[in-house]
Design a protein around this motif. Structure first.
Motif, PDB file in Angstrom:
ATOM      1  N   UNK A  13       0.829  -1.208   0.000  1.00 15.16           N
ATOM      2  CA  UNK A  13       0.000   0.000   0.000  1.00 15.16           C
ATOM      3  C   UNK A  13       0.864   1.258   0.000  1.00 15.16           C
ATOM      4  N   UNK A  14       1.972   1.250   0.741  1.00 12.28           N
ATOM      5  CA  UNK A  14       2.867   2.407   0.764  1.00 12.28           C
ATOM      6  C   UNK A  14       3.503   2.638  -0.605  1.00 12.28           C
ATOM      7  N   UNK A  15       3.838   1.562  -1.296  1.00 12.07           N
ATOM      8  CA  UNK A  15       4.438   1.679  -2.631  1.00 12.07           C
ATOM      9  C   UNK A  15       3.441   2.301  -3.606  1.00 12.07           C
ATOM     10  N   UNK A 147     -11.565   1.513   2.459  1.00 15.28           N
ATOM     11  CA  UNK A 147     -10.649   0.424   2.127  1.00 15.28           C
ATOM     12  C   UNK A 147      -9.249   0.924   1.777  1.00 15.28           C
ATOM     13  N   UNK A 148      -8.285   0.040   1.978  1.00 12.88           N
ATOM     14  CA  UNK A 148      -6.887   0.373   1.722  1.00 12.88           C
ATOM     15  C   UNK A 148      -6.521  -0.042   0.306  1.00 12.88           C
ATOM     16  N   UNK A 149      -5.954   0.881  -0.444  1.00  9.05           N
ATOM     17  CA  UNK A 149      -5.583   0.596  -1.826  1.00  9.05           C
ATOM     18  C   UNK A 149      -4.280  -0.185  -1.860  1.00  9.05           C
ATOM     19  N   UNK A 150      -4.338  -1.411  -2.363  1.00  5.74           N
ATOM     20  CA  UNK A 150      -3.160  -2.267  -2.462  1.00  5.74           C
ATOM     21  C   UNK A 150      -2.563  -2.276  -3.867  1.00  5.74           C
ATOM     22  N   UNK A 151      -3.333  -1.760  -4.840  1.00  2.35           N
ATOM     23  CA  UNK A 151      -2.817  -1.749  -6.199  1.00  2.35           C
ATOM     24  C   UNK A 151      -3.834  -1.177  -7.163  1.00  2.35           C
ATOM     25  N   UNK A 152      -3.400  -1.004  -8.413  1.00  4.10           N
ATOM     26  CA  UNK A 152      -4.294  -0.521  -9.458  1.00  4.10           C
ATOM     27  C   UNK A 152      -3.734  -0.931 -10.808  1.00  4.10           C
ATOM     28  N   UNK A 163      -7.379  -2.529  -6.575  1.00  4.75           N
ATOM     29  CA  UNK A 163      -7.145  -3.668  -5.689  1.00  4.75           C
ATOM     30  C   UNK A 163      -7.139  -3.135  -4.263  1.00  4.75           C
ATOM     31  N   UNK A 164      -8.026  -3.641  -3.436  1.00  2.00           N
ATOM     32  CA  UNK A 164      -8.160  -3.094  -2.090  1.00  2.00           C
ATOM     33  C   UNK A 164      -8.441  -4.194  -1.077  1.00  2.00           C
ATOM     34  N   UNK A 172      -7.402  -9.572  -0.821  1.00  2.98           N
ATOM     35  CA  UNK A 172      -7.523  -8.510  -1.819  1.00  2.98           C
ATOM     36  C   UNK A 172      -8.773  -8.706  -2.681  1.00  2.98           C
ATOM     37  N   UNK A 173      -9.560  -7.638  -2.790  1.00  2.00           N
ATOM     38  CA  UNK A 173     -10.727  -7.604  -3.666  1.00  2.00           C
ATOM     39  C   UNK A 173     -10.438  -6.615  -4.788  1.00  2.00           C
TER      40      UNK A 173
END
Length: 219
Positions: A13-15, A147-152, A163-164, A172-173
């Motif tokens: 998430x930080x990346x 929700x926390x964004x883990x990717x896109x 991706x959250x 991840x959903x």
């Protein structure tokens, strides 16, 4: 301290937060970051997707899989700025990889990166200027949104996959959204929408980066 998948998820998430502006800022070879994907659990890695700024065709994109455990210390995670330095180096000039490190994912070329063989490109003046301005306008906080964004992944002129995860659950959903849609309403409703299992797209979604996919393009 032993690293857990929670630590890896937080680092992913930080990346994402650091690399977001590179969908507009070109890499050294003129390509752009088109996506940041959480490597499938339990892998401790991240996949950075690069390609032409307006190319939504998968075979025009490259996904660079970068391990997040450092070479010198398996209990220390690679920082977001280090990941950006590796991506810049990988997108500078011609790169040669053995066939064992090249595959495909979601129609994109997938390359497994060995950080020990890459000399990162360090930050420049514009990076430092961006850091100063971002910190003053959006102070960094360890508290993640929900929700926390883990990717896109930018998939075309009017489509993006998010991706959250939600409420301390690292599962991840993915959610496909239309960029020309009612964005304010969508963002307000997203925390509840990602929990609605009935919205899940049935069958094999062909995306190993999430446990389920919901289609919000008509929402």
């Amino acid at each position: 301290m032993t690293l857990t998948y929670d630590d890896i998820a937080e680092q992913q998430a930080d990346i994402v937060r650091l690399l977001l502006h590179h969908i507009h800022a070109p890499l050294p070879d003129g390509r752009f970051i088109r996506g940041v994907l959480p490597s499938p659990s339990p892998a401790a890695g991240v996949r950075i997707v690069t390609g032409p700024q307006r190319d939504g065709v998968p075979d025009g994109l490259t996904a660079w899989e970068i391990p997040l455990r450092t070479v010198d210390d398996a209990e220390e995670l690679t920082g977001a700025h280090d990941v950006l330095g590796l991506v810049r180096a990988l997108n500078t000039g011609t790169q040669i990889f053995t066939s064992s490190r090249v595959g495909t994912v979601m129609g994109m070329t997938l390359i497994q990166v060995d950080p020990a063989r890459v000399v990162p490109v360090g930050p420049g003046e514009r990076d430092n200027a961006f850091t100063i301005l971002r910190t003053l306008t959006y102070p960094w906080t360890e508290e993640q949104p929900d929700p926390r964004l883990r990717g896109f992944l930018l998939q075309g002129s009017d489509r993006m996959r998010l991706y959250a995860d939600h409420e301390e659950d690292t599962d991840v959903v993915a959610a496909d959204v239309r960029l020309s849609g009612a964005l304010t309403a969508l963002l307000a409703a997203l925390p509840s929408l990602v929990e609605e299992v009935e919205r899940a797209v049935p069958g094999d979604i062909g995306d190993p980066h999430c446990s389920r996919l919901i289609d919000l393009t008509d929402w």
